[in-house]
Design a protein around this motif. Structure first.
Motif, PDB file in Angstrom:
ATOM      1  N   GLU A 111      26.936  28.376  29.646  1.00  0.00           N
ATOM      2  CA  GLU A 111      26.719  29.888  29.308  1.00  0.00           C
ATOM      3  C   GLU A 111      25.484  30.127  29.872  1.00  0.00           C
ATOM      4  N   HIS A 115      24.825  32.859  32.820  1.00  0.00           N
ATOM      5  CA  HIS A 115      23.820  34.177  32.524  1.00  0.00           C
ATOM      6  C   HIS A 115      22.619  34.004  33.685  1.00  0.00           C
ATOM      7  N   THR A 296      33.592  28.481  27.311  1.00  0.00           N
ATOM      8  CA  THR A 296      33.290  29.484  27.737  1.00  0.00           C
ATOM      9  C   THR A 296      34.308  30.741  27.984  1.00  0.00           C
ATOM     10  N   MET A 299      35.708  31.615  24.689  1.00  0.00           N
ATOM     11  CA  MET A 299      34.935  32.310  23.889  1.00  0.00           C
ATOM     12  C   MET A 299      34.750  33.955  24.448  1.00  0.00           C
ATOM     13  N   HIS A 300      34.817  34.110  25.722  1.00  0.00           N
ATOM     14  CA  HIS A 300      34.291  35.320  26.169  1.00  0.00           C
ATOM     15  C   HIS A 300      35.442  35.998  27.091  1.00  0.00           C
ATOM     16  N   LYS A 304      38.046  39.313  25.317  1.00  0.00           N
ATOM     17  CA  LYS A 304      38.285  40.559  26.110  1.00  0.00           C
ATOM     18  C   LYS A 304      39.557  41.018  26.592  1.00  0.00           C
TER      19      LYS A 304
END
Length: 308
Positions: A111, A115, A296, A299-300, A304
């Motif tokens: 992560e 980022h 990741t 989780m993301h 969505k």
């Protein structure tokens, strides 16, 4: 009477030898555990300086002290009793917990990389808080929460190295690991965050050599923080992937661990122990990237997609 006294002295000497051996066993176990937890420790030391961003220089050390107390509370009051209970009544849980912790470390590292590639700047969000008390409370609570995860992983790794030690000796070794690592990490953090202040003080001295050293320290500070962040990310991938590989071996899923071990052994026959260690670490880091990427995505991106 003399014979009884001699017998008593012999008993005392025997007890002293047993106590000395116990202390040696605790020290040896603590040393092994500290070495195994080195990667998590590096990440802990790399992450914490970021929590004093935007705070007045005179509050830096008091905040580090608050985080240190929070870390000791995490390790000694919360995690240590839980770890001992698991060791006594459910030792089979330790390996799965280690694997979960390893997956979390890998996720954190991936992560961070994600980022960084996107160009996200979390420091700017912190700097928008204008109330110094609110900012300080937020930073301390955030640091202690992050420390709890890393501390749990450190203590789990340490517990896994205790072998057949008795419960009291496990408690002593875990407490020694917790206190020693906390002092080492946050002592280093305190030195790091005050390096620029020391450098600025030296820069203002009339002696040209001392002033040049101070200027160098000030210029070195951002480079050091960047290097620590990158080293910490690499350490999270290496340690997280290594823990995951070890867990697969425990559950007899040896295909991937065997590939990494065989590659490391082949490298060692060519380039010696250093190259073998490097290949093993790189292999563990690759596994860390894979595991971290999977977590990741879960989780993301999956939530969505469902929300959409």
């Amino acid at each position: 009477m003399a014979g009884g006294l001699i017998a008593l002295l012999d008993d005392v000497a025997a007890l002293a030898k047993i106590a000395g051996a116990s202390v040696d066993d605790v020290a040896a176990a603590a040393g092994r555990a500290g070495t195994k937890a080195a990667g998590v420790v590096i990440d802990d030391a790399a992450v914490t300086p970021g929590y004093v961003v935007g705070l007045p220089p005179e509050r830096e050390l008091p905040i580090i002290w608050k985080i240190t107390l929070g870390s000791l509370r995490n390790k000694l009051i919360i995690i240590l009793p839980i770890a001992l209970l698991l060791s006594a009544f459910a030792p089979w849980v330790i390996t799965p917990l280690l694997m979960v912790g390893g997956a979390y470390l890998a996720f954190e590292a991936v992560e961070k990389i994600w980022h960084a590639l996107k160009g996200d700047d979390h420091a700017s969000e912190v700097l928008t808080i204008t109330d110094p008390v609110e900012l300080e409370q937020r930073q301390v609570s955030g640091a202690v929460r992050t420390d709890f995860i890393l501390s749990a992983e450190i203590m789990a790794i340490a517990l896994n190295e205790m072998g057949d030690l008795s419960l009291p000796m496990q408690a002593g070794a875990l407490a020694a690991v917790g206190v020693a690592i906390t002092i080492a990490v946050y002592g280093a953090v305190a030195l790091i965050v005050k390096m620029d202040d020391v450098g600025l003080h030296l820069h203002q001295r009339p002696n040209a050599t001392v002033s040049a050293i101070g200027t160098g320290m000030v210029k070195l500070m951002p480079i050091l923080l960047t290097a620590l962040s990158r080293i910490g990310t690499a350490a999270m991938l290496w340690v997280g992937g290594g823990i995951f590989l070890h867990g697969l071996e425990v559950f007899h899923l040896t295909t991937v661990p065997a590939l990494v071990h065989d590659a490391a052994h082949a490298a060692g026959t060519v380039g010696g122990g250093a190259l073998e260690w490097l290949v093993q670490a790189l292999g563990s880091a690759v596994i860390g990237v894979v595991v971290g990427a999977i977590v990741t995505i879960a989780m993301h991106f999956v939530p969505k997609k469902k929300a959409h």
